[in-house]
Write an enzyme that holds these catalytic residues in place. Structure first.
Site, PDB file in Angstrom:
ATOM      1  N   HIS A 474       0.838  -1.202   0.000  1.00  0.00           N
ATOM      2  CA  HIS A 474       0.000   0.000   0.000  1.00  0.00           C
ATOM      3  C   HIS A 474       0.871   1.250   0.000  1.00  0.00           C
ATOM      4  CE1 HIS A 474      -3.219  -2.711   0.953  1.00  0.00           C
ATOM      5  NE2 HIS A 474      -2.650  -3.065   2.086  1.00  0.00           N
ATOM      6  N   GLU A 492      -1.800  -0.360   8.031  1.00  0.00           N
ATOM      7  CA  GLU A 492      -2.723  -1.336   8.591  1.00  0.00           C
ATOM      8  C   GLU A 492      -2.000  -2.220   9.595  1.00  0.00           C
ATOM      9  OE1 GLU A 492      -3.799  -3.201   4.875  1.00  0.00           O
ATOM     10  OE2 GLU A 492      -2.566  -4.959   5.289  1.00  0.00           O
ATOM     11  N   HIS A 549       3.261  -7.500   1.553  1.00  0.00           N
ATOM     12  CA  HIS A 549       2.578  -8.401   2.483  1.00  0.00           C
ATOM     13  C   HIS A 549       1.506  -9.217   1.787  1.00  0.00           C
ATOM     14  CE1 HIS A 549       0.105  -4.738   2.424  1.00  0.00           C
ATOM     15  NE2 HIS A 549      -0.916  -5.520   2.718  1.00  0.00           N
ATOM     16  N   ARG A 569      -1.249  -4.501  -6.336  1.00  0.00           N
ATOM     17  CA  ARG A 569      -1.026  -5.936  -6.398  1.00  0.00           C
ATOM     18  C   ARG A 569       0.277  -6.197  -7.156  1.00  0.00           C
ATOM     19  NH1 ARG A 569      -6.156  -7.204  -8.402  1.00  0.00           N
ATOM     20  NH2 ARG A 569      -7.138  -7.137  -6.360  1.00  0.00           N
TER      21      ARG A 569
HETATM   22 ZN    ZN Z   1      -2.997  -4.882   3.042  1.00  0.00          ZN
END
Ligand code: ZN
Length: 688
Positions: A474, A492, A549, A569
């Site tokens: 991200h 996150e 991740h 992605r």
């Molecule tokens: Zn994530």
């Protein structure tokens, strides 16, 4: 004798819950039938317990459904009203997880706005029980005057679409028309005798039978959200403080009565006694409505006390009872819709006599009217890697075998939470953020926003990865603002709820510099690139922007994140969705991935066994603080955050008097300064 049973049906409402019970009863299930009310429910003036109306209605269930196995709960207590009914509903009724609940307070409550409110609180409390019991009501009557609280109670019954039956329209006319003498059915114009109980039961079973046969029009509203209360609703969250759960500021001259309570009608238990003038006891409670319960005794003389709220005398509690029918449990109001928040309630004996037969018995202090939590109805994401555990393990009513994500607390347009309860029921979280900034501590003195966020800043999800998620990364706020239309970046973190043996997560990568990173990604050298880290249940992992991740198959986790949905992605295992590979974002990924990655050992911390009844901080950064609480019994903590997000990840209990269970997500607004948890449960909390 001609009873007009049809005019006794005052409301049919929504019979969905009752019909489900009837279906289960036909199949031979185990079912619990509970009765909440006053002395008539308790069976007063019936010659034997089995001849009271509640037992007779219960017998109807047994006779009508011979294959089913029924349990009878009689929670009637004489001379008590719906205010007390609301305060004790959880303990005396809902703890048995009843399938059907009858509620009756029409001769105990007066027909006024106060009791309309307390009755509404009780009805809401029963209807909102997690096992969704069927609830119906009926109205007894004073046989001499025809008085009852039917009018106010019926307004509530109609509003909540619960069946309601009237004794005033069925049995009472037999007396006024002279078809029966008063003495035939009631010795005291209030409590029915055996014959009277039989007639009362017949009115109820007539209505139930009609619903069972489907011989009536029912309301169709499969509404999952609960309607906005019609009253101020200051009683629904009532908490009753006795010597097993009270928070005392001080206590001198009072003794806690630890004798076990035999039965719910054994009412003078778990309280405190005092005999000497000057004995003082003080409770710390929170709410805007406060009541006190004590014993008035026929054994005269008896002591007298005063009650103070925040140092001011508000009531005299005189234990002398000039009656002959028995000792009475009195509930007096000390604060009626006062200021919400913490209060100190002090009870002091001001008059005692040598000849006193009994000590002063203080039964409980009851507090309610705290600002309501916002319970949210989650949104769900169906994904190629999702499974069925969010339905099967967490109880969400979501169909499909590809449920990847439950967005439990979300104001994001891609999956927005809707408030389920209270006066904001049906509202989107984003609407509340914009229109009611005070709920989130976002209203400055000048009326302008106080917080540096133009939208609700957090998002809590539960993720069920049946298969591997794509390898992703991200952006941070700066990159997202420029490249993603002003979106937030995405920081996150994960709390591992469940994990197979040898479970892993992808956290970080093995490239030592930007050039190696680029060649590994462009050449697809995934085995070299990806770094897998072993994890177990209770592990916490912070994922900063720029961290490569992926959640691996078999893992269930709770994610707390910034309110953003921007994912780049990097690699999707060459999977196809609807015959096509999902989009990759290779250039953006190479732009934002941090090189080299943080060492793996610094990423994972275990919080499986945090100390009981303590807030354990798992992580704090500029975007959020995430905590875990392991509640065993009673736990209280201050809430100084502008708002507090709470997700129940296991067990059940109550939060500020509201029932909660695994899978519930809620927000405590800023006005909730103290959170009282009770039960056996684990929660994850987050705030900004
Ligand atoms: Zn994530």
């Amino acid at each position: 004798m001609n009873i007009d049973y049809e005019s006794g049906i005052k409301n049919i409402g929504n019979t969905d819950r009752l019909k489900k019970v009837f279906e289960r009863a036909e199949k031979g299930d185990n079912l619990t039938i509970a009765f909440l009310g006053g002395s008539i429910t308790q069976g007063s003036l019936a010659s034997k317990p089995e001849l009271c109306y509640a037992a007779r209605v219960f017998a109807w269930w047994e006779k009508t459904f011979p294959k089913a196995k029924f349990t009878f709960i009689n929670a009637g207590i004489g001379a008590t009203d719906s205010q007390f009914g609301c305060a004790r509903a959880a303990e005396d009724v809902l703890s048995f997880k009843p399938d059907v609940i009858s509620i009756e307070y029409a001769v105990n409550d007066d027909n006024n706005e106060h009791f309309k409110e307390t009755y509404e609180g009780a009805v809401r409390k029963l209807l909102s029980a997690k096992n969704k019991p069927a609830v119906y009501t009926f109205f007894n009557v004073c046989y001499d005057t025809g008085a009852s609280a039917e009018e106010k109670h019926l307004e509530i019954a109609k509003y909540y679409d619960i069946p309601a039956f009237s004794i005033k329209s069925t049995i009472y006319p037999l007396l006024t028309k002279g078809e029966l003498a008063h003495g035939d059915i009631t010795p005291d114009e209030l409590h029915p005798n055996d014959k009277g109980h039989e007639l009362v039961a017949s009115v109820i079973t007539y209505g139930l039978e009609k619903i069972r046969k489907g011989d009536c029009e029912t309301v169709n509203n499969n509404n999952e959200t609960f309607p906005t209360p019609v009253t101020t609703n200051g009683y629904e969250d009532s908490v009753r403080y006795r010597n097993n759960n009270a928070d005392l500021a001080f206590c001198t001259g009072w003794t806690a009565d630890k004798e076990p309570q035999d039965h719910i009608t054994d009412i003078f238990k778990n309280g405190w006694t005092a005999t000497e003038k000057g004995a003082k006891i003080a409770f710390k409670v929170s709410g805007s409505c406060i009541g006190v319960q004590y014993r008035k005794t026929m054994q005269l003389p008896a002591p007298v006390a005063v009650a103070k709220v925040d140092g001011k005398v508000v009531a005299t509690l005189d234990a002398n009872f000039d009656e002959t029918w028995g000792d009475k449990l009195v509930l007096d109001t000390l604060l009626d819709h006062g200021e919400a928040g913490e209060h100190v309630v002090e009870i002091e004996i001001t008059e005692a006599h040598k000849e006193d037969k009994l000590p002063f018995y203080l039964v409980s202090v009851i507090a309610s009217g705290n600002p309501e939590p916002l319970f949210l109805k989650p949104a769900f994401a169906h994904t190629i890697w999702g499974g069925t555990r969010l339905r099967e393990d967490y109880g969400y009513e979501e169909p499909g075998d590809d449920i990847g994500e439950c967005w439990g607390i979300s104001a994001h347009p891609n999956g927005e939470g809707i408030v389920k309860n209270g006066k904001y029921a049906g509202e989107k979280l984003s609407t509340l953020w914009n229109e009611h900034p005070e709920l989130f501590g976002n209203k400055g003195e000048d009326g302008k926003a106080k917080l540096p966020y133009d939208r609700f800043p957090l998002l809590t999800k539960i993720i069920d990865a049946k298969a591997d998620l794509s390898i992703q990364v991200h952006p941070d706020d700066e990159y997202a603002k420029v490249h993603e239309n002003g979106s937030f970046g995405k920081t996150e973190c994960w709390y591992v709820l469940d994990c197979p043996e040898n479970g892993t997560l992808v956290i970080g990568h093995n490239a030592k510099d930007k050039a190696e990173l680029e060649s590994m990604i462009r050449e697809g050298r995934w085995n070299e690139f990806i770094r897998e880290v072993p994890v177990k249940k209770g592990d916490f992992i912070q994922i900063n922007p720029g961290t490569v991740h992926a959640i691996k198959g078999g893992i269930l986790l709770l994610e707390t994140q910034q309110n953003s949905d921007i994912t780049y992605r990097v690699y999707d295992y060459d999977r196809l969705q609807n015959g096509k590979p999902r989009q990759l974002h290779v250039d953006q990924s190479i732009d934002v991935i941090t090189v080299p990655a943080l060492p793996a050992k610094d990423s994972v911390k275990n919080f499986a066994d945090t100390p009981v009844n303590t807030l354990a901080e798992m992580y704090s950064c500029k975007y959020y603080t995430v905590l875990k609480a392991n509640v065993e019994g009673k736990m209280s903590f201050e809430n100084n955050a502008p708002f507090m997000c709470i997700s129940i990840i296991s067990g059940e209990g109550t939060l500020n008097g509201y029932e909660v269970k695994k899978g519930d997500h809620l927000i405590m607004p800023e006005a909730v300064k103290k959170i009282n948890a009770n039960g056996t449960m684990n929660m994850i909390l987050s705030y900004i």
